[in-house]
Design a protein around this motif. Structure first.
Motif, mmCIF file in Angstrom:
data_model
loop_
_atom_site.group_PDB
_atom_site.id
_atom_site.type_symbol
_atom_site.label_atom_id
_atom_site.label_comp_id
_atom_site.label_asym_id
_atom_site.label_seq_id
_atom_site.Cartn_x
_atom_site.Cartn_y
_atom_site.Cartn_z
ATOM 1 N N GLN A 115 8.921 9.295 -0.420
ATOM 2 C CA GLN A 115 7.906 8.444 0.209
ATOM 3 C C GLN A 115 8.395 7.008 0.344
ATOM 4 N N TYR A 153 8.151 6.213 -8.855
ATOM 5 C CA TYR A 153 7.730 6.376 -7.473
ATOM 6 C C TYR A 153 8.386 7.617 -6.860
ATOM 7 N N GLU A 213 0.792 4.248 -2.730
ATOM 8 C CA GLU A 213 0.622 5.658 -2.363
ATOM 9 C C GLU A 213 1.727 6.531 -2.938
ATOM 10 N N GLU A 231 0.831 -1.206 0.000
ATOM 11 C CA GLU A 231 0.000 0.000 0.000
ATOM 12 C C GLU A 231 0.866 1.256 0.000
ATOM 13 N N ARG A 232 1.986 1.225 0.732
ATOM 14 C CA ARG A 232 2.894 2.384 0.753
ATOM 15 C C ARG A 232 3.490 2.646 -0.632
ATOM 16 N N THR A 288 0.519 12.261 -5.460
ATOM 17 C CA THR A 288 0.878 10.890 -5.838
ATOM 18 C C THR A 288 -0.173 9.933 -5.301
ATOM 19 N N GLY A 289 -0.120 8.722 -5.802
ATOM 20 C CA GLY A 289 -0.883 7.650 -5.194
ATOM 21 C C GLY A 289 -2.061 7.178 -5.996
ATOM 22 N N ASN A 290 -2.179 5.870 -6.040
ATOM 23 C CA ASN A 290 -3.344 5.199 -6.595
ATOM 24 C C ASN A 290 -3.536 3.966 -5.733
ATOM 25 N N THR A 291 -4.461 4.050 -4.789
ATOM 26 C CA THR A 291 -4.633 2.951 -3.834
ATOM 27 C C THR A 291 -5.876 2.114 -4.139
#
Length: 254
Positions: free
Chosen positions: A94, A90, A53, A49-50, A64-67
């Motif tokens: 993060q 990435y 994100e 998950e990190r 950022t992020g596509n969860t």
């Protein structure tokens, strides 16, 4: 003071981590050891998950992020089968935070530097121009060193991009690397380049140098600690003699 440096293998790349560790050990006053892939040695339940994100979704979007569930499943598969991962950028900061959280408490102090050699493309946001930039390294704890970044982050000769665009217009896809190597003048690193191991040595040393001295990079072109923005400068700094400027030669020459 850094007492120990732990380098982590990147088995899906051509990088020889043992050779890098031997090169480093000959130059610094700290124990240097090698471990298997960081994401196998240090793992947390929320790591997939990190990573999701930390995905960069647009070159010009700071967010950022596509969860979504499908993305997290992809990241889970990529953690288990890294050879299937590719084509994703990435946020390096993060990812660094996520990997720092995965370190055991007794190894999180700055006397033990962790250097994961990673097979992911990492970037940092440029406030000056409002877009993401691929990076070879993100210094700190742990210090990330990206093998794809070595090939993709520094600028290649202008003719490289022209030839790549011309080939894409004619055939609809990217040209094979052999075509670019033969038709573009100038020296640059490409994926799986046999010079990868040698070129990474200076970046791993930079990770140690940063924690030991607080200095991020050297501003003298040709020094192993120089942060090259083009392949021409990278090759001059990492693959040509002398290895260091006069100041850093006093510290790191064998």
């Amino acid at each position: 003071m850094v007492e120990q440096v732990i380098c982590y293998r990147a088995p899906t790349t051509v990088a020889d981590i043992e050779a890098i560790a031997d090169w480093l050990a000959a130059r610094i006053d700290a124990d240097v050891s090698v471990r298997d892939r960081f994401l196998e040695v240090h793992h947390t339940d929320d790591l997939a998950e990190r990573f999701a994100e930390a995905r960069v979704t647009s070159p010009y979007d700071r967010g950022t992020g596509n969860t979504m569930l499908g993305t997290i499943r992809y990241e889970e598969r990529a953690l288990e089968h890294p050879e299937r991962e590719g084509g994703v950028l990435y946020d390096g900061v993060q990812i660094q935070r996520a990997l720092n959280a995965a370190l055991p408490g007794e190894e999180r102090g700055l006397e033990t530097l962790h250097v994961p050699i990673v097979d992911r493309a990492i970037g940092t946001w440029g406030d000056h121009d409002g877009r993401w930039h691929k990076r070879v390294t993100v210094l700190g704890q742990p210090a990330l060193v990206s093998v794809p970044g070595l090939y993709e982050a520094p600028a290649k000769p202008e003719e490289y991009y022209k030839e790549k665009q011309r080939h894409a217009l004619l055939s609809g896809d990217a040209p094979p690397r052999e075509v670019l190597e033969n038709q573009v003048e100038g020296d640059f690193l490409v994926a799986d380049d046999p010079r990868t191991t040698d070129a990474l040595c200076g970046y791993v040393l930079a990770a140690y140098h940063y924690l030991e001295t607080g200095e991020a990079f050297c501003d003298r072109e040709g020094c192993r600690l120089f942060n090259a923005h083009s392949h021409e400068d990278l090759i001059r700094a990492q693959l040509h003699e002398p290895a260091f400027c006069s100041e850093h030669a006093r510290l790191y020459d064998e």
